[in-house]
Design a protein around this motif. Structure first.
Motif, mmCIF file in Angstrom:
data_model
loop_
_atom_site.group_PDB
_atom_site.id
_atom_site.type_symbol
_atom_site.label_atom_id
_atom_site.label_comp_id
_atom_site.label_asym_id
_atom_site.label_seq_id
_atom_site.Cartn_x
_atom_site.Cartn_y
_atom_site.Cartn_z
ATOM 1 N N SER A 141 0.828 -1.203 0.000
ATOM 2 C CA SER A 141 0.000 0.000 0.000
ATOM 3 C C SER A 141 0.865 1.256 0.000
ATOM 4 N N LEU A 144 2.598 1.605 -3.511
ATOM 5 C CA LEU A 144 1.676 2.043 -4.559
ATOM 6 C C LEU A 144 1.358 3.525 -4.408
ATOM 7 N N GLU A 145 1.225 3.956 -3.168
ATOM 8 C CA GLU A 145 0.942 5.373 -2.928
ATOM 9 C C GLU A 145 2.137 6.230 -3.354
ATOM 10 N N GLU A 146 3.335 5.803 -2.969
ATOM 11 C CA GLU A 146 4.547 6.570 -3.307
ATOM 12 C C GLU A 146 4.750 6.659 -4.811
ATOM 13 N N LYS A 147 4.410 5.599 -5.520
ATOM 14 C CA LYS A 147 4.659 5.533 -6.956
ATOM 15 C C LYS A 147 3.437 5.948 -7.779
ATOM 16 N N ASP A 148 2.354 6.318 -7.102
ATOM 17 C CA ASP A 148 1.111 6.660 -7.788
ATOM 18 C C ASP A 148 0.755 5.560 -8.785
ATOM 19 N N ALA A 149 0.759 4.317 -8.276
ATOM 20 C CA ALA A 149 0.561 3.134 -9.122
ATOM 21 C C ALA A 149 -0.569 2.284 -8.565
ATOM 22 N N SER A 150 -0.912 1.271 -9.316
ATOM 23 C CA SER A 150 -1.915 0.300 -8.867
ATOM 24 C C SER A 150 -1.425 -1.097 -9.233
ATOM 25 N N ARG A 199 -6.023 1.415 -4.829
ATOM 26 C CA ARG A 199 -4.861 1.102 -5.669
ATOM 27 C C ARG A 199 -4.653 -0.409 -5.843
#
Length: 436
Positions: A141, A144-150, A199
């Motif tokens: 989690s 994904l937040e740090e990388k703006d990914a899913s 995400r």
């Protein structure tokens, strides 16, 4: 005479042949110890699994469990056959990536994935990350937040089924280091966390009940438990799973005492159970994934060794020493795995004695086969251990500072080196001298 040897495994000279290549020629060309794979057998195994799914008319993936054997070449073959693969470390993921394996056809397992490994998986666009514990949910989690990914994820659950196998390779029982327990509510809590995270895309449920399993009832029971969980989650959370992944562990033929079912029979039983339970519980039919590793590469592997010394003791089996051992195949020492062997220049000869086939390592437990039936051997003879394609090379070590063996792929009468033999220089390549 060894029951694992078929007429097609013997050439006109009466020698063992591997994919049409004389085993003695392989030993002479590449030296021993040597790991050889019959690539045609690997392809046949994958195609047999796929054929059952296609006959049953279900969506599926045959995901090669690459912990059984990982190198650039095996990922190439799996990709050529339209397979999927699962990896359990950053190293396996890196190898698959360098082999050109499509990252969207990779699932990432493991009970303690590091931040660096999860970051690599996200960066490379791994198809699905299989979450094993709450720490991984939190860590992924954050990433994904740090990388703006899913990312697509699956949850590994422990279905409370103990497979009939060695205790060290049982992974489906409640008391296991793997997965979210179903009975205590851990699995429910994990699903709540994943569904609440925008995400993460919850793709399915995974379970694995063990390895070298001969009884189809364990897999049927696992499929039943996963369908029950899927039904409960639909009712409680409105979540309907897209994938049921029942793992692998299909048993193979190591010795004449083993009586495994054809692996595809396990698959047919699993598919029929899932179909029945989905209809019974008014569930959509999910894709069914399996994760065979041993059953794909195990029977395709041959370990070639050269006979060295011999120790004879009155009243006891003689000790016949080979030029490999627990450094290239630790399974017999680790969990008493059993193998069978033949002499490569006369694989169909009658057995004349029982000997302990031992290795060259400085351990009393370095015994590859206890009381192995063989014809008489002499120093310089080449002995082949059969069905060694899984968990031999992948668990190999440099114990006693011995180099790991070369690996050769053979197919349609042609042999090719796919992993070079380590040299003594390789052994010290990462060593640094101590400076006072």
């Amino acid at each position: 005479m060894n029951g694992l040897i078929k007429a097609s495994d013997v050439n006109q000279a009466g020698h063992l042949q591997i994919a049409g290549v004389d085993a003695l020629e392989l030993a002479a060309k590449y030296q021993t110890p040597l790991q050889v794979f019959d690539v045609g057998k690997i392809r046949q195994a994958i195609r047999a699994f796929k054929r059952v799914f296609e006959e049953e008319g279900v969506d599926y993936e045959v995901s090669y469990a690459s912990k059984a054997f990982s190198c650039l070449a095996i990922y190439q073959v799996i990709n050529e056959e339209g397979g999927h693969t699962d990896v359990v470390s950053g190293g396996e993921l890196w190898t698959a990536m360098k082999a050109g394996f499509p990252m969207d056809k990779v699932s990432f397992h493991g009970n303690n994935k590091s931040r660096a490994e999860l970051e690599m998986a996200v960066d490379q666009g791994v198809g699905v990350i299989i979450l094993d514990n709450f720490h991984e949910i939190d860590l992924l989690s954050q990433i994904l937040e740090e990388k703006d990914a899913s990312s697509k994820v699956m949850l590994r659950v422990t279905p409370g089924i103990s497979a009939h196998t060695n205790e060290y390779i049982q992974t489906g029982q409640v008391d296991s280091k793997f997965g979210f327990d179903m009975e205590s509510g851990q699995a429910d809590r994990a699903l709540e966390l994943v569904l609440a995270n925008p995400r993460m895309k919850m793709a399915g449920i995974h379970a694995h009940i063990g390895s070298q399993i001969f009884d189809v009832r364990g897999f049927v029971g696992c499929a039943d438990k996963l369908c029950q969980l899927a039904s409960a989650w639909k009712e409680k959370y409105g979540y309907e799973t897209d994938i049921l992944n029942v793992g692998g562990g299909f048993g193979i033929h190591y010795t004449d005492q083993d009586q495994p079912l054809p692996a595809e029979e396990f698959v047919r039983a699993i598919v029929k159970e899932v179909k029945s339970k989905c209809q019974e519980n008014n569930l959509k039919l999910p894709a069914i994934w399996i994760e065979p590793g041993r059953s794909i590469v195990g029977p395709a592997g041959f370990s070639l060794y050269t006979v060295g010394s011999r120790k004879d003791l009155p009243g006891y089996p003689s000790y016949v020493a080979l030029d490999g051992g627990m450094g290239d195949n630790i399974r017999p020492a680790l969990y008493q795995a059993e193998y069978s062997a033949v002499v490569a220049d006369r694989p169909q000869a009658e057995d004349e004695e029982r000997v302990n086939l031992v290795g060259k390592y400085c351990e009393s437990g370095d015994i590859l086969i206890k009381s192995c039936p063989l014809p008489k051997t002499e120093p310089g003879d080449v002995v082949a251990l059969l069905s060694t394609g899984a968990y031999g090379y992948s668990m190999a070590s440099n114990y006693n500072r011995n180099p790991r063996p070369a690996v050769v792929f053979a197919e349609d009468g042609v042999d090719q080196l796919v992993i070079k033999r380590e040299s003594y220089d390789d052994l010290i390549a990462n060593d640094l001298k101590y400076q006072k």
